[in-house]
Design a protein around this motif. Structure first.
Motif, mmCIF file in Angstrom:
data_model
loop_
_atom_site.group_PDB
_atom_site.id
_atom_site.type_symbol
_atom_site.label_atom_id
_atom_site.label_comp_id
_atom_site.label_asym_id
_atom_site.label_seq_id
_atom_site.Cartn_x
_atom_site.Cartn_y
_atom_site.Cartn_z
ATOM 1 N N ALA A 163 -4.512 18.922 -4.294
ATOM 2 C CA ALA A 163 -3.257 20.028 -4.505
ATOM 3 C C ALA A 163 -2.008 20.376 -3.917
ATOM 4 O O ALA A 163 -0.805 20.608 -4.050
ATOM 5 C CB ALA A 163 -3.862 21.142 -5.327
ATOM 6 N N THR A 164 -2.558 20.748 -2.908
ATOM 7 C CA THR A 164 -1.785 21.178 -1.430
ATOM 8 C C THR A 164 -0.489 20.247 -0.704
ATOM 9 O O THR A 164 0.584 20.168 -0.494
ATOM 10 C CB THR A 164 -2.684 21.108 0.265
ATOM 11 O OG1 THR A 164 -3.008 22.604 -0.220
ATOM 12 C CG2 THR A 164 -1.438 21.954 1.146
ATOM 13 N N ALA A 165 -1.422 18.419 -0.360
ATOM 14 C CA ALA A 165 -0.124 17.350 -1.056
ATOM 15 C C ALA A 165 0.628 17.417 -2.124
ATOM 16 O O ALA A 165 2.263 16.991 -1.838
ATOM 17 C CB ALA A 165 -1.151 16.343 -1.134
ATOM 18 N N ASP A 166 0.018 17.313 -2.942
ATOM 19 C CA ASP A 166 1.498 17.358 -4.591
ATOM 20 C C ASP A 166 1.977 18.765 -4.433
ATOM 21 O O ASP A 166 3.509 18.130 -4.497
ATOM 22 C CB ASP A 166 0.654 17.412 -5.302
ATOM 23 C CG ASP A 166 0.122 16.097 -5.804
ATOM 24 O OD1 ASP A 166 -0.495 15.353 -5.485
ATOM 25 O OD2 ASP A 166 -1.074 16.764 -6.744
ATOM 26 N N GLN A 167 1.529 19.571 -3.799
ATOM 27 C CA GLN A 167 2.406 20.812 -3.907
ATOM 28 C C GLN A 167 3.772 20.803 -2.480
ATOM 29 O O GLN A 167 5.028 20.370 -2.989
ATOM 30 C CB GLN A 167 2.003 22.205 -2.979
ATOM 31 C CG GLN A 167 3.087 22.955 -3.160
ATOM 32 C CD GLN A 167 2.058 23.874 -2.784
ATOM 33 O OE1 GLN A 167 0.781 24.554 -2.951
ATOM 34 N NE2 GLN A 167 2.759 25.493 -2.735
ATOM 35 N N ILE A 168 3.689 20.113 -1.677
ATOM 36 C CA ILE A 168 4.063 19.709 -0.533
ATOM 37 C C ILE A 168 5.105 18.281 -1.087
ATOM 38 O O ILE A 168 5.984 19.161 -0.781
ATOM 39 C CB ILE A 168 3.855 19.571 0.566
ATOM 40 C CG1 ILE A 168 3.075 20.664 1.489
ATOM 41 C CG2 ILE A 168 4.738 18.610 1.758
ATOM 42 C CD1 ILE A 168 1.998 20.416 3.061
ATOM 43 N N ALA A 169 4.596 17.810 -1.644
ATOM 44 C CA ALA A 169 5.560 16.423 -2.416
ATOM 45 C C ALA A 169 6.498 16.628 -3.222
ATOM 46 O O ALA A 169 7.948 16.543 -2.982
ATOM 47 C CB ALA A 169 4.607 15.484 -2.356
ATOM 48 N N ALA A 170 6.380 18.178 -3.304
ATOM 49 C CA ALA A 170 6.497 18.361 -4.901
ATOM 50 C C ALA A 170 8.175 19.459 -4.275
ATOM 51 O O ALA A 170 9.903 19.411 -4.657
ATOM 52 C CB ALA A 170 6.354 19.394 -5.595
ATOM 53 N N MET A 171 8.229 19.704 -3.211
ATOM 54 C CA MET A 171 9.026 20.839 -1.897
ATOM 55 C C MET A 171 10.130 20.265 -1.598
ATOM 56 O O MET A 171 10.901 20.093 -1.644
ATOM 57 C CB MET A 171 7.984 21.162 -0.730
ATOM 58 C CG MET A 171 7.748 22.662 -2.390
ATOM 59 S SD MET A 171 6.633 23.945 -0.819
ATOM 60 C CE MET A 171 7.946 24.777 0.059
ATOM 61 N N LEU A 172 9.455 18.406 -1.525
ATOM 62 C CA LEU A 172 10.517 17.789 -0.270
ATOM 63 C C LEU A 172 11.382 17.398 -1.411
ATOM 64 O O LEU A 172 12.586 17.023 -1.302
ATOM 65 C CB LEU A 172 9.524 16.621 0.770
ATOM 66 C CG LEU A 172 8.627 17.376 1.267
ATOM 67 C CD1 LEU A 172 7.787 16.075 2.047
ATOM 68 C CD2 LEU A 172 9.793 17.298 2.360
ATOM 69 N N VAL A 173 11.207 16.347 -2.854
ATOM 70 C CA VAL A 173 12.119 15.990 -3.647
ATOM 71 C C VAL A 173 12.506 17.474 -4.294
ATOM 72 O O VAL A 173 14.135 17.161 -4.359
ATOM 73 C CB VAL A 173 10.688 15.466 -4.994
ATOM 74 C CG1 VAL A 173 11.811 14.968 -6.359
ATOM 75 C CG2 VAL A 173 9.565 13.982 -4.177
ATOM 76 N N ASP A 174 12.681 18.821 -4.242
ATOM 77 C CA ASP A 174 13.411 19.597 -4.658
ATOM 78 C C ASP A 174 14.673 19.432 -4.040
ATOM 79 O O ASP A 174 15.383 19.475 -4.181
ATOM 80 C CB ASP A 174 12.365 21.085 -4.802
ATOM 81 C CG ASP A 174 13.559 21.485 -5.511
ATOM 82 O OD1 ASP A 174 14.126 21.617 -6.746
ATOM 83 O OD2 ASP A 174 13.928 22.766 -4.536
#
Length: 338
Positions: free
Chosen positions: A267-278
């Motif tokens: 869950a945290t990994a996906d959240q961080i990835a989403a923030m980087l993509v954003d």
């Protein structure tokens, strides 16, 4: 009035009145038939003037000049008294602080007192070696008082000494955390930076909370130190600041490593990835920053990061596309899909 009555009314002893007379400060207006001193109302007024000036810290010589010299101007003397008083207060405050710190060390005997005094003096030495030895000696039987360690750490600019002071503070107990938190309120960014660096090595939840507070610091360097420390503690609050560091190119490698540590669960990994993509998609970052954001995805596990890298492998920025494609090969995923 006779001298006894004058002493009673003025609060000045008969002995002191005689001393004033010997100096020429007060001269009784007359004598009785028996030879006793007799003071007039004007003499009493002068005695009260003398006592008032004494209360300001003037010497008897200065008082005589002030009362008898028609050309005397008090401004320069008052300025000098202000300076002397400030110096005296500073010296007394320093002594009080030293005494409080000795008491805080809870010395068992005079040998302990002398050892603490020596350590406090060493902490204020101009010699970096002496300051470092004093910090390292905190592991001895009579430790350096925590308050003194914090004061020294917040003012230390020599890296080796600063490291020794942080080491000592980390072993000093919980008392240092609250004092370091006060350092976070300093108007000087360098002091706040040192406070955060010390808190980064302090164990416990209280230190972590103070580091979270430092994430709102107006200085980017202070925020960065706090974020890196929180990253090692598993605090996801640090993620936005860590990404800011990557964009700015400030300790970006360390920031990316910290993100990788935080991405321990899916869950945290996906959240961080989403923030980087954003940030890649919506931030007006320059090409080097986009490249660093892409590289940061390498340390983030999970399908969300892989999907992002697949999309980036077709980015219009060739450097970003090549970086993403290379990272996909390392992850074992093709450029056309995860």
């Amino acid at each position: 009035m006779l001298i006894g009555e004058v002493a009673r009314r003025s609060g000045v002893s008969a002995r002191m009145l005689r001393h004033y007379e010997s100096l020429g400060l007060v001269r009784p207006s007359g004598r009785t038939g028996s030879g006793y001193r007799e003071y007039s109302r004007e003499d009493m007024r002068r005695i009260f003037h003398i006592e008032s000036l004494r209360s300001l810290g003037l010497s008897l010589r200065e008082i005589a000049r002030a009362l008898d010299d028609p050309g005397f101007t008090p401004s320069a003397l008052v300025d000098d008294l202000v300076r002397q008083t400030r110096d005296r207060i500073a010296a007394e405050t320093e002594l009080l602080t030293r005494l409080r710190r000795i008491r805080a060390a809870d010395p068992a005997g005079w040998e302990d007192v002398l050892q603490v005094v020596a350590l406090l003096q060493a902490l204020g030495s101009k010699s970096a070696d002496a300051r470092q030895r004093a910090a390292l000696s905190s592991a001895d039987e009579v430790p350096v008082p925590v308050e003194a360690l914090v004061e020294a750490a917040l003012g230390e600019t020599e890296p080796n000494v600063a490291g020794a002071l942080r080491w000592a503070l980390a072993r000093s107990g919980d008392g240092g955390t609250a004092l370091l938190a006060e350092g976070l309120g300093s108007p000087v960014a360098a002091v706040r930076e040192r406070a955060v660096q010390c808190l980064a090595e302090m164990p416990g939840a209280e230190a972590s909370e103070q580091l979270r507070n430092a994430l709102a610091d107006p200085d980017a360097v202070v925020r960065g130190h706090a974020a890196l420390a929180l990253g090692t503690r598993g605090a996801v609050d640090a993620v936005p600041t860590l990404i800011d560091m990557i964009v700015a190119g400030r300790n970006d490698t360390d920031a990316a490593d910290a993100l990788g540590v935080l991405a321990a669960d899916t869950a945290t990994a996906d959240q961080i990835a989403a923030m980087l993509v954003d940030r890649l998609a919506h931030d007006t970052t320059e090409a080097p920053a986009r490249g660093r954001l892409t590289q940061a995805l390498a340390g983030i596990p999970g399908t969300r990061a892989t999907t992002a890298l697949v999309a980036l492998s077709h980015d219009t920025d060739r450097a970003v596309a090549l970086t993403a494609a290379y990272l996909l090969r390392l992850r074992g995923a093709g450029a056309d899909g995860p």
